[in-house]
Structures are given as C-alpha cells and as structure tokens.
Design a protein around this motif. Sequence first.
Motif, PDB file in Angstrom:
ATOM      1  N   SER A 297       0.827  -1.002  -0.112  1.00  0.00           N
ATOM      2  CA  SER A 297      -0.096   0.095  -0.014  1.00  0.00           C
ATOM      3  C   SER A 297       0.770   1.385  -0.120  1.00  0.00           C
ATOM      4  O   SER A 297       0.545   2.153  -0.688  1.00  0.00           O
ATOM      5  N   LEU A 298       1.822   1.191   0.921  1.00  0.00           N
ATOM      6  CA  LEU A 298       2.866   2.433   0.907  1.00  0.00           C
ATOM      7  C   LEU A 298       3.599   2.815  -0.730  1.00  0.00           C
ATOM      8  O   LEU A 298       3.720   3.920  -0.938  1.00  0.00           O
ATOM      9  N   ALA A 299       3.959   1.609  -1.089  1.00  0.00           N
ATOM     10  CA  ALA A 299       4.431   1.719  -2.362  1.00  0.00           C
ATOM     11  C   ALA A 299       3.675   2.405  -3.637  1.00  0.00           C
ATOM     12  O   ALA A 299       4.020   3.161  -4.245  1.00  0.00           O
TER      13      ALA A 299
ATOM     14  N   GLN B  35       0.649  16.357   8.957  1.00  0.00           N
ATOM     15  CA  GLN B  35      -0.089  15.218   9.765  1.00  0.00           C
ATOM     16  C   GLN B  35       0.718  15.074  11.009  1.00  0.00           C
ATOM     17  O   GLN B  35       1.893  15.400  11.224  1.00  0.00           O
ATOM     18  N   PRO B  36      -0.092  14.377  11.955  1.00  0.00           N
ATOM     19  CA  PRO B  36       0.930  14.063  13.204  1.00  0.00           C
ATOM     20  C   PRO B  36       2.016  13.211  13.102  1.00  0.00           C
ATOM     21  O   PRO B  36       1.780  12.164  12.380  1.00  0.00           O
ATOM     22  N   GLN B  37       3.136  13.290  13.721  1.00  0.00           N
ATOM     23  CA  GLN B  37       4.093  12.569  13.365  1.00  0.00           C
ATOM     24  C   GLN B  37       3.985  11.244  14.328  1.00  0.00           C
ATOM     25  O   GLN B  37       3.754  11.499  15.333  1.00  0.00           O
TER      26      GLN B  37
ATOM     27  N   TYR C 281       7.679  12.848   2.553  1.00  0.00           N
ATOM     28  CA  TYR C 281       6.668  12.398   2.783  1.00  0.00           C
ATOM     29  C   TYR C 281       6.545  11.219   4.006  1.00  0.00           C
ATOM     30  O   TYR C 281       5.700  10.937   4.634  1.00  0.00           O
ATOM     31  N   LEU C 282       7.806  10.658   4.168  1.00  0.00           N
ATOM     32  CA  LEU C 282       7.889   9.658   5.060  1.00  0.00           C
ATOM     33  C   LEU C 282       8.666  10.205   6.456  1.00  0.00           C
ATOM     34  O   LEU C 282       8.767   9.868   7.578  1.00  0.00           O
TER      35      LEU C 282
ATOM     36  N   ARG D  83      -1.742   4.404   6.398  1.00  0.00           N
ATOM     37  CA  ARG D  83      -2.962   4.592   7.174  1.00  0.00           C
ATOM     38  C   ARG D  83      -3.412   6.098   6.867  1.00  0.00           C
ATOM     39  O   ARG D  83      -4.620   6.285   7.052  1.00  0.00           O
ATOM     40  N   ASN D  84      -2.542   7.108   6.882  1.00  0.00           N
ATOM     41  CA  ASN D  84      -2.850   8.482   6.706  1.00  0.00           C
ATOM     42  C   ASN D  84      -3.357   8.699   5.270  1.00  0.00           C
ATOM     43  O   ASN D  84      -3.604   9.968   5.120  1.00  0.00           O
ATOM     44  N   GLY D  85      -3.289   7.765   4.423  1.00  0.00           N
ATOM     45  CA  GLY D  85      -3.833   7.983   2.972  1.00  0.00           C
ATOM     46  C   GLY D  85      -2.603   8.749   2.089  1.00  0.00           C
ATOM     47  O   GLY D  85      -1.331   8.533   2.450  1.00  0.00           O
ATOM     48  N   ASN D  86      -3.092   9.599   1.423  1.00  0.00           N
ATOM     49  CA  ASN D  86      -2.055  10.161   0.472  1.00  0.00           C
ATOM     50  C   ASN D  86      -1.231  11.152   1.087  1.00  0.00           C
ATOM     51  O   ASN D  86       0.099  11.650   0.568  1.00  0.00           O
TER      52      ASN D  86
END
Length: 500
Positions: free
Chosen positions: A54-56, A243-245, A80-81, A233-236
């Motif tokens: 999913s991450l890929a 987003q919260p880290q 993004y990561l 899980r946070n989507g795109n």
Amino acid sequence: MGNQATRAGHVSAKKADAVTHTGDSANSVNNLSKSSSGTELESNMHMQFLPIESLAKILSHLTNDEERINGITASVFQRYLFPNYPELGEKLFNHLHHAANVSTSYLSANCFKQQAEKFLSVMNDQAVLENYVKMYSDIKGDGNINPDGLKALLNISYNIFMNNSGLSSCIYKGQIIDSAVSSCVNNVKSILQFHGKNALSVSYVSNWIWQNCARVIYGPHRYIIHVLTTAYRNGNALLSKEQPQPHLLIPTPILEQPDSPCFPQVLLPMSYVWLLSSTLPECYLQADNSPKDITHALIAKRMGNVCPRHWTLLYNSSEHGTGANRFLHHVLGYRGPTLLFIRTVSANEDTSRPIYCICSAIEWRESHLYWGDEDTLGIELFPSYRIIEKGAKVLYLNTNIRGYPHGLRFGSNPRSPYINIDESFHSVSIAGAPYPISTLEVWGCGDAKLRERQLEIKKWQVKEAEKQRIVKLSASDWQDHPDRYLLELAGRASYNESNK
C-alpha cells in the motif's frame, strides 16, 4: 500355498505403494522445478506484506503527480515519510537504491516493495546493525565509513531518543558522542595513519558497536519500522508535516534529584543514560517487567529497550558526604543492580577528567574475596567510551576486615586491579594512574519496591540502635553495676555523697 499367496499379495501391494509414492514424489519434484526456487518462494511470501504494498502505491502515485516519474524518487520518499529526520530518510533511500542495483535515479514501485520487505525481514541483530552502518558509509565510493558518518549515526539515534522521550537536549551530548567516536577511531588510528586513510571498514565499525553499545541502533530501527508499516494509514498525505508525526512510547528513567534546590552538582546526564542503555545487560533495564505472553514478549524483544524505566539515586558524595561509612550506609541493603559513577579531578586544566562506571548486577557486600556475576562490568565513559572488563568475580569491597586490603577495587587481577579506590574514598587509581575523586554517585537500577525495602531495613536498623542506647535498670541492679563504681572513681559527687 495360501500363505505364499498372501505373502505375494503383500509384496505386490508394497510394490504398488512404492510406485505410487515414487510417482507422487516425482510429481512434487516436477511441480517445484516448474514453479520457483526456495528463495523465490520466500520472496513471494514477503510480497504478501500488505502495508509495504500500500505504501509503494501511494508513493508511486505522489511521484507521478508531482514529478511525472513512474516510480519513487528520493525527494518524495524523504518529504512524505521522514519530514522530521530528512537525513535519515535520505540515507535509507540511498541504501535501498544501492541494494536494488538499478541504473535509474529512482525506484520502481515493485523494486521499492521488494527492497523494503527485504530490509524489514532481517531478524539477526548483527545483520541489522551492519545495515545501519552501511547506510551511513560511503556507498558510492569505497564503501567505508568515516568518523563523521559514525557521529551522524550516533546523533540520529540520540535525537530520536530525546524527541520521543519528551525531554530537552542534554548539554553533554557532544561530549559522550565524541567519546564513543574517538574510542572507535583510536583503536586503529596508527593503522589509518600508516595507510593514509581517514575511514574505517563497515565490518570493523559494526564489530566495535556490537562489542560496546550493541543496542544503539534500536531507536532508529524502531522508528523506521513504525514509519514503513503504518504511514499508509494516513492516506495520500502519509507523514508530511501537516500530519501528526509518529510518537514512540519510549520508557524514560525517573532520575530523582536531591531535595535541595540549590544543589550545584549536575547529576547523571540524559545523554549518558541513552548510551549506557545501549550497552548494559537487560537486568539493568528492568527486563523483569516484560510481557508474560509469548507473542508480546517476542515483539518486545524484537523492538528492544531504548531506555530504562526507572533509575533512582542512592548515594552522591557531594550531598551525602564523602567516606567509606557514608558509601556503605547508603548503598548496602539495596538488593538490585546498581551503577557507581566515578568522576575524577585532572592534574591540570589541559588534561581531561576521566569518568568511569562500575556496574554491579547484584547486591553490594563487604568481603575479603572478589565477587560479582557475569553481568558485572566496568565502563570508561570519558575521554573514551568502551567496556573495560566484564565477568564474574571482578568486584572487591572491604573496609573493616583486618589482614586484607581496604577499599573498593574492580578488575579480575587482584594484584593489579584496573580501578582501585582507597579506604578513605578520596582518591582512585585507574590503570596505575592516581586521581583525586571529584564525586561518587550510585544509582539503583531496580524497581521502586527494591528502594522501599532498603529504606524499611534502614528504619529498622535505626530503631534497633535506639533501643540499645536506652537500657532500663532496676535499683538493685544498679547497686552492683560496674558503671556505678566507675562513676564513683571518676569523682561524681552525687554517688560519693550518697555512699557517705
């Protein structure tokens, strides 16, 4: 005849079974040969890891939208990561890219998925450690790691630990990290100078970390595992700054400070706690509180203890007084692992002040014999960070037994101990070099119950001593008591006049 026919029937049946089994085995062999090898089967099993898949897909979609590239680039992966740790994200992507051995500057979604699953599937602790040393080495060059790379690896481990513990940075951070780097480099400094190099091999650095601070990469590894398996899980948006880290629940020690607010001495710095927790055996880190369930216990072991949960101050010479009796009063009776920190005074301002730590996994005792178990060790904290010695029967403490040396000693050689504190606890000899002692600190590494038991024992001892001070005597007993005659001989008027 009938028996012979029966036996023949059995034989023919066995032959038929043998032919059937042979055919089955042949079919299974043909099926294996037609399908894939064992390695490919194992990789196919890893391909079922849905979070990475999913991450890929999300990363590939973001790269296509922003950079019009059908794959995953380093900038998207990093942004993004790992927005809070861009250097760690860059090192990890370069490591995956180098392992994939591709000609493009980006990774395809399928290639990224394979390399990420391969990275997460490594379960051997030494192999995991070597992967992180490779990440901070010169991948595009000779493959070695220089002192700056090793310092960067230690820095990211420290930063992740401090950020997730909710504590402010420690002023001694640079000192302890430089101490570890110099210890690693100085072991082969002459060899490097001889060959004109300024870098170390990955295997050497990995081996040094494994010997002196094996769990130092637990923090970064735990963080990377958490990011790669939960970011989808946070989507795109993934883990972009909006987003919260991810926040790891890293247990931190409760370092109890003295009651006096004006106490000037800086106690155990958090940076020392961070590096020590990567070196000490599990008994110092409260491994007894690990989950009883087998599954959760395996997960806890895999994730590891980043920092101990509770260390409490038992003795500080600046606050409680210097001397053997003060040391014994505050340390004896604590039935758990302890850390004794020895801070020395340098002979002049130009030289550094050595700092050492003696780690006792069992209760302190007075004896004319050496004692200790396999988890007892001595560590040099500054100016170099290294384990001096580890093993049983390396500790010696004697203050009142006549005919034997007095003081505190550490080392397996009784004739020449590496650390030797004199009986006054004012000076120490380290590897034969004498130093005045600045401070002595003892920290208890057990749970709160051990500290409570020690305080209860001390209260009981005080009550017993008070009872022995007050001796009630009747009048008849006092008439023949020897103390009465001694007082009369000393000229006490009340006794002389009463006799007259």
